[in-house]
Design a protein around this motif. Sequence first.
Motif, PDB file in Angstrom:
ATOM      1  N   TYR A 134       0.720  -1.435  -0.102  1.00 27.10           N
ATOM      2  CA  TYR A 134      -0.130   0.172  -0.141  1.00 27.10           C
ATOM      3  C   TYR A 134       1.073   1.158  -0.137  1.00 27.10           C
ATOM      4  O   TYR A 134       2.050   1.375   0.497  1.00 27.10           O
ATOM      5  N   ASP A 135       0.285   2.388  -0.586  1.00 28.92           N
ATOM      6  CA  ASP A 135       0.989   3.640  -0.818  1.00 28.92           C
ATOM      7  C   ASP A 135       0.022   4.713  -0.138  1.00 28.92           C
ATOM      8  O   ASP A 135      -1.121   4.867  -0.897  1.00 28.92           O
ATOM      9  N   MET A 136       0.234   5.313   0.716  1.00 32.21           N
ATOM     10  CA  MET A 136      -0.716   6.282   1.505  1.00 32.21           C
ATOM     11  C   MET A 136      -0.359   7.577   0.693  1.00 32.21           C
ATOM     12  O   MET A 136       0.148   8.617   1.116  1.00 32.21           O
ATOM     13  N   VAL A 137      -0.872   7.898  -0.496  1.00 36.17           N
ATOM     14  CA  VAL A 137      -0.503   8.922  -1.507  1.00 36.17           C
ATOM     15  C   VAL A 137      -0.919  10.172  -0.635  1.00 36.17           C
ATOM     16  O   VAL A 137      -0.394  11.306  -0.673  1.00 36.17           O
ATOM     17  N   ARG A 138      -2.196  10.434  -0.442  1.00 36.07           N
ATOM     18  CA  ARG A 138      -2.926  11.496   0.265  1.00 36.07           C
ATOM     19  C   ARG A 138      -3.979  11.047   1.363  1.00 36.07           C
ATOM     20  O   ARG A 138      -5.147  10.864   1.054  1.00 36.07           O
ATOM     21  N   ILE A 139      -3.364  10.999   2.396  1.00 34.96           N
ATOM     22  CA  ILE A 139      -4.208  10.520   3.722  1.00 34.96           C
ATOM     23  C   ILE A 139      -3.983  11.542   4.734  1.00 34.96           C
ATOM     24  O   ILE A 139      -3.078  11.867   5.528  1.00 34.96           O
ATOM     25  N   ARG A 140      -5.297  12.101   5.069  1.00 35.17           N
ATOM     26  CA  ARG A 140      -5.260  13.000   6.126  1.00 35.17           C
ATOM     27  C   ARG A 140      -6.339  12.327   7.351  1.00 35.17           C
ATOM     28  O   ARG A 140      -6.003  12.648   8.454  1.00 35.17           O
ATOM     29  N   ASP A 141      -6.957  11.398   7.107  1.00 36.21           N
ATOM     30  CA  ASP A 141      -8.049  10.721   8.211  1.00 36.21           C
ATOM     31  C   ASP A 141      -7.223   9.297   8.253  1.00 36.21           C
ATOM     32  O   ASP A 141      -7.499   8.376   7.842  1.00 36.21           O
TER      33      ASP A 141
END
Length: 222
Positions: free
Chosen positions: A99-106
Amino acid sequence: MFIFFSGTYVSSIVFFFPTNNFTNRHNWVWSLCAVFGQNSDETRPFYQCNFKIRLFRFVHKFGHPILQILPEECDLLCTHPMFGPESGKDGWTDLTFMYDMVRIRDQHLCSSFLQIFSTEGCKMLEMTCEEHDRLAARSQFLTHTIGRILVEMEVESTPIDTKGFQKLVQVKESSAKDSFDLFSGLFIHNRFARQQMKNLEVAIEKLQERSKELQDPIISKL
């Protein structure tokens, strides 16, 4: 296929296929399982819908351009379970989930989603999509390529199979069960795959040249 997660447990997943009623739901997690070669125009309208979307799930570096059309409030998680129906039929224990958290704020929602797979025993591996594609070309794509070559050669088991050959037959049979669309998708949508194909061609040519060099002196003595 569009998968709506109404909570953080597998039991609360609702599958939408076709997607006629999907746009009427207020979704927290939207898992878009894209098929290789799928026309982006077919899915583009869903990216811009005014949903309560918080998390996306995608495969390969294909997910990054979606950032340009996703609403700012949407998070993007790119994933690739490194297993399929055959390798995962007896469970997911010790099978890799990239997995790659490309754009995670939550972070809480993202962790809850990933926990679905870690709870099932998956080996969770975080890496960039770029690195994933580079490694996948050297492993997954190369395996499928060798398997497809063996399929074209109509390789079959013999009464004198060695252990090594038995493994080759297994690779061939596994590749034959997958659609050719999967193989072509691995080649077309991964820019590192082309180089691996060239490397394979060069390696075969080198083997042929070395064999010829050994053969010529023997023939000259006959």
